[in-house]
Scaffold this active site. Structure first.
Site, short mmCIF file in Angstrom:
data_model
loop_
_atom_site.label_atom_id
_atom_site.label_comp_id
_atom_site.label_asym_id
_atom_site.label_seq_id
_atom_site.Cartn_x
_atom_site.Cartn_y
_atom_site.Cartn_z
N GLY A 128 2.00 -4.56 3.55
CA GLY A 128 2.62 -5.82 4.04
C GLY A 128 1.56 -7.09 3.74
N GLU A 138 -10.58 3.71 14.60
CA GLU A 138 -9.80 3.63 16.09
C GLU A 138 -9.84 1.92 16.80
OE1 GLU A 138 -9.26 5.99 19.49
OE2 GLU A 138 -11.39 6.81 18.36
N ASP A 179 -6.25 -8.41 12.81
CA ASP A 179 -5.41 -7.36 14.24
C ASP A 179 -4.90 -8.42 14.64
OD1 ASP A 179 -5.50 -4.65 15.03
OD2 ASP A 179 -5.85 -5.98 16.78
N SER A 180 -3.10 -7.77 14.34
CA SER A 180 -2.45 -8.56 14.69
C SER A 180 -0.94 -8.43 15.68
CB SER A 180 -1.49 -8.99 12.84
OG SER A 180 -1.71 -8.22 12.42
N HIS A 218 1.50 -16.96 11.69
CA HIS A 218 0.16 -16.29 12.68
C HIS A 218 -0.67 -16.80 11.32
CE1 HIS A 218 2.56 -13.40 11.77
NE2 HIS A 218 1.43 -12.27 11.85
#
Ligand code: ITT
Length: 206
Positions: free
Chosen positions: A21, A47, A76-77, A183
């Site tokens: 997505g 990680e 990163d969300s 965002h």
């Protein structure tokens, strides 16, 4: 790559995500740049040990860049819910095994509280082939958590994330509307002019 090697103009950018997505949305934002996009190597998982979205975006971009020897971009969300003290936050992907279960857990934990405010956060980082962070930005989109999922578009938590001004969830919106106000959209609006500048300055220096 040797630290003394000259860093080449970014022509190719590895998109460091395993989330289909996200990947689709990232590819759409990057489509107009003079850059060839490449998927990250299959099976490569970084990680996420950071405590913030930015720290994790940096980690993913930097490690994928070093492993591939190419420029890399990472996202990163996650969703920070006020009544849950900001959870799931950086744990959004690890909250439960599937999107459906993550949504169920979130709704269960929120219960019937009327305090439904939340925000989606997206941190983006771009690393050069040495793994050094060249650019980083963050975008935030405020909204509310619905009682029941609505809509079938988007991915992840989209069906429960409601934007009052549009009277729609992210999953009900046309793709372009989510693209402009999400965002991720806000983060890319900040990133793209800087990335364009970076490409131009590297070309001029090359
Ligand atoms: P990568 O780390 O490989 O990029 P991931 O899915 O693990 O993929 P994150 O750690 O950044 O990515 O977790 C983000 C979580 O937040 C994940 O559960 C997503 O589905 C969700 N999320 C992020 N952006 C979203 C959006 O625009 N709409 C709905 N959910 C979103």
């Amino acid at each position: 790559m040797n630290k003394t090697d000259k860093i080449k103009i970014p022509k190719l950018l590895v998109v460091a995500t395993g989330n289909p997505g996200k990947l689709k949305e990232m590819q759409a934002y990057l489509a107009d740049l003079d850059l060839q996009l490449q998927l990250k190597p299959e099976g490569l998982e970084i990680e996420e040990t950071g405590e913030t979205f930015l720290a994790n975006a940096r980690l993913k971009a930097s490690q994928v860049a070093q492993i591939t020897g190419e420029w890399a971009i990472a996202d990163d969300s996650g969703l920070a819910v006020d009544a849950l003290n900001g959870m799931p936050g950086v744990y959004s992907a690890r909250y439960a095994p599937t999107d459906r279960e993550r949504i169920s857990r979130l709704l269960r934990e929120l219960g019937h509280t009327t305090h439904r405010k939340a925000q989606f956060v997206c941190a983006l980082a771009i690393a050069d082939p040495h793994g050094t962070i060249a650019l980083e930005v963050e975008g935030i989109c405020p909204g509310e958590i619905l009682d029941i999922p609505k809509g079938s578009g988007g991915f992840g938590y989209d069906p429960i994330f409601y934007i009052p001004a549009e009277t729609m969830t992210f999953a009900e919106m046309p793709r372009e509307l989510k693209r402009s106000l999400s965002h991720r959209g806000r983060a890319f609006q900040a990133l793209l002019p800087q990335l364009q500048k970076l490409i131009t300055s590297q070309k001029n220096n090359g």
